[in-house]
Scaffold this active site. Sequence first.
Site, PDB file in Angstrom:
ATOM      1  N   PRO A 259       0.773  -1.229   0.000  1.00 20.41           N
ATOM      2  CG  PRO A 259      -0.166  -1.129   2.128  1.00 20.41           C
ATOM      3  CD  PRO A 259       0.865  -1.814   1.331  1.00 20.41           C
ATOM      4  CD  GLU A 260       4.550   3.268  -3.139  1.00 19.52           C
ATOM      5  OE1 GLU A 260       4.576   4.433  -3.566  1.00 19.52           O
ATOM      6  OE2 GLU A 260       5.351   2.401  -3.507  1.00 19.52           O
TER       7      GLU A 260
ATOM      8  CG  HIS B 154      -0.750 -13.456   8.762  1.00 17.19           C
ATOM      9  ND1 HIS B 154       0.152 -13.482   9.805  1.00 17.19           N
ATOM     10  CD2 HIS B 154      -0.319 -14.380   7.879  1.00 17.19           C
ATOM     11  CE1 HIS B 154       1.098 -14.364   9.548  1.00 17.19           C
ATOM     12  NE2 HIS B 154       0.834 -14.927   8.383  1.00 17.19           N
TER      13      HIS B 154
ATOM     14  NE  ARG C  36       7.599  -7.015   6.424  1.00 21.10           N
ATOM     15  CZ  ARG C  36       8.438  -6.293   5.714  1.00 21.10           C
ATOM     16  NH1 ARG C  36       8.165  -6.019   4.451  1.00 21.10           N
ATOM     17  NH2 ARG C  36       9.523  -5.825   6.250  1.00 21.10           N
TER      18      ARG C  36
ATOM     19  NE  ARG D  94      15.875  18.859   3.596  1.00 21.06           N
ATOM     20  CZ  ARG D  94      14.803  18.143   3.981  1.00 21.06           C
ATOM     21  NH1 ARG D  94      13.625  18.705   4.077  1.00 21.06           N
ATOM     22  NH2 ARG D  94      14.940  16.874   4.274  1.00 21.06           N
TER      23      ARG D  94
END
Length: 270
Positions: free
Chosen positions: A2-3, A91, A110, A151
Amino acid sequence: MPELPEVEVTRRGLAPHLVGQRIEAAVVRHAGLRHPVPENLRRILPGLAVHGIVRRGKYLLLDCGAGWLLLHLGMSGSLRIVPASTPAEKHDHFDLVLASGNCMRLRDPRRFGAVLWTTEPETHPLLAELGVEPLDAAFGGDFLHRATRGRRTAIKPLLMDSHVVVGIGNIYANEALFDAGINPKTAAGRLGQTRCARLAEAVKTTLARAIAAGGSSLRDFVGSDGNPGYFQQQYRVYGRAGQACPRCAATIRQIRQGQRSTFYCPGCQK
DNA sequence: AGAACCACCTGGCAGC
DNA sequence: TGCTGCCAGGTGGTTC
């Protein structure tokens, strides 16, 4: 996986099954996620209704009237709608049981995900410091130019810094930089207006295209098997080390930046 | 302030 | 077949 696009596709898939539903129960099978799942959810949630579901970066927020259920999918999380009677698998750590007879089920091997409760999302520590939404008008070349002045960090890790801009993970950072023709190692502060504008545009189109691709598979979202409508994207550089660049046929390279894999084309990303 | 690194956790895969 | 080591979509915390 998931992004931002996957989270947004999840949001759209969940919405019709959640909004307006009364919550019958909350089932916590494994509280040991990234942050401990509050035990009192079992007591707080029953009787409340879901009024809406919004996304902030990679977080999902369920408006439950009296407060908000805050969800994050981490690296391996997924949310599906299944009949509440469906046996939980190894899970499956959390269920939101709905009056419809379905439940929203979190699977997360995870366990880097999160299920939290907040009455003040604006000031919640996980949300308060988040940067701009990449699909909002506020994110563009001007913003990126301002945000990168001074930066010295490479542009790729900066793109993935949620304090600057949210939702861009490793895959889409790689893909957007390829799209914009910018070398991921370039010091962020050295990008001029033109390249900042090109990169911001590439971020938007890359994310929007992925959302559209996922949206087209939403009919698969509800079910008891497999994945909730995630989709096989056709990546142009991510995971393609050693292959030919689709634009200039040079060989795609893989390097490490901030312990993450970076893929880029040395031919057309300068 | 910013940059580099570590930690959390499981599963899949390559290599031996 | 089975072991070992390495890699994976995220992000908060620590250290310098």
